[in-house]
Scaffold this active site. Sequence first.
Site, PDB file in Angstrom:
ATOM      1  CE1 TYR A   1      -2.842  -2.879   0.392  1.00  0.00           C
ATOM      2  CE2 TYR A   1      -3.409  -2.867   2.616  1.00  0.00           C
ATOM      3  CZ  TYR A   1      -3.939  -3.271   1.083  1.00  0.00           C
ATOM      4  OH  TYR A   1      -4.423  -4.267   1.622  1.00  0.00           O
TER       5      TYR A   1
ATOM      6  CB  SER B   1     -13.480  -3.977   0.108  1.00  0.00           C
ATOM      7  OG  SER B   1     -13.610  -3.750  -0.350  1.00  0.00           O
ATOM      8  N   PRO B   2     -15.942  -4.767   3.517  1.00  0.00           N
ATOM      9  CG  PRO B   2     -16.543  -4.533   5.724  1.00  0.00           C
ATOM     10  CD  PRO B   2     -15.313  -4.164   4.695  1.00  0.00           C
ATOM     11  CG  LEU B   3     -19.344  -0.351   5.131  1.00  0.00           C
ATOM     12  CD1 LEU B   3     -18.365   0.842   5.399  1.00  0.00           C
ATOM     13  CD2 LEU B   3     -20.609  -1.002   4.998  1.00  0.00           C
ATOM     14  N   GLY B   4     -18.262  -2.756   0.056  1.00  0.00           N
ATOM     15  CA  GLY B   4     -18.475  -2.904  -1.465  1.00  0.00           C
ATOM     16  C   GLY B   4     -18.460  -1.604  -1.488  1.00  0.00           C
ATOM     17  NE  ARG B   5     -13.635  -3.412  -4.164  1.00  0.00           N
ATOM     18  CZ  ARG B   5     -12.193  -3.402  -3.779  1.00  0.00           C
ATOM     19  NH1 ARG B   5     -11.200  -3.130  -2.920  1.00  0.00           N
ATOM     20  NH2 ARG B   5     -11.629  -5.043  -3.733  1.00  0.00           N
TER      21      ARG B   5
END
Length: 336
Positions: free
Chosen positions: A61, A211-215
């Site tokens: 990153y 990404s549990p919030l769909g990015r």
Amino acid sequence: MSSEVAYRQLGRNGPKVSALGFGAMGLTTAYGNQVSEAENHEVIKAAVEEGCTFIDTSNVYGPPMGKNEKLIGELLKDPSFRSKVFICTKFGIHFSETGLEISGKPQDVRRWCEESLANLQVDYIDLYYQHRVDRNTPIEETWNELKKLKEEGKVKYLGISEATEEEIRKAHAITPISALQIEFSPWTPDIKENGILKACRELGIAIVAYSPLGRGFLTGAYKSPADFEEGDYRRANPRFQGEAFKENLKLVDALKEIADKKGVTPAQLTLAWVLAQGDDFIAIPGTKKIKYLKDNIGSRGVTLTSEELQSIDEIVNRIKVVGERYDAVLHGMGAF
């Protein structure tokens, strides 16, 4: 709603860690305009103060490589802060003259581990993941080296990310895997059907959902691809393009309807659903803004009834997401 910190066990014999962690990638990578180091530090410190002490980064990153780890390392060099944090980092994806590549060669594994220890300014890494599997190097070679690093005390626990069931089993046979990090949310629920979740539960491996919030898409904050900043990689992601974007809004709208009825935000509903998948699930949403961090933390006070879970599951099964997870360049490696 209570925001009491919940904990989940990391694998069969691992420690208890915060069920809601913090994914640090977006602080330096992929999601548009960057903020100052001081602002990033404030978000990380706020997350830890709120009990989101399971902090996730990677050596790749940046750019450049190591930038994200070094950002966190400036805080971890304080022993009092280090004592509060369960630090997770990853190796395997790297930049070369031709772009992003993957390596699981033992010499690279060891070199990157030493570099991460220096970047993070720590004596050991709590959880060290193979970020992506190098399919040109036998996974046994990679994991034999990881086993040595663990025996030497450089890492405490080991994980793997975006691996197949066969790869998970081969690696676990060398030395126990404590966590599988994998994309999981209502718009990427694949592990529930492809056998990976079943295998992890058989082996006692925790699921760390990135990404549990769909990015960010499932928060309902985006109404058009134009809403993304310049330099935001989502502008080139297939799920956020044209007709795919419009089709995928159907999932967002359906989830928002349930959230509105319950009096919570779409982000809180979504995170609560992810964590309700089992006591072996950990979620690591990320953000650059404290207001969104507080919104995510509010999910700790959300309890979903069996009827609500069934309704969300029905939506997930009925509304199929359009578009690949990654563009053509990244699709082959499943980054990030």
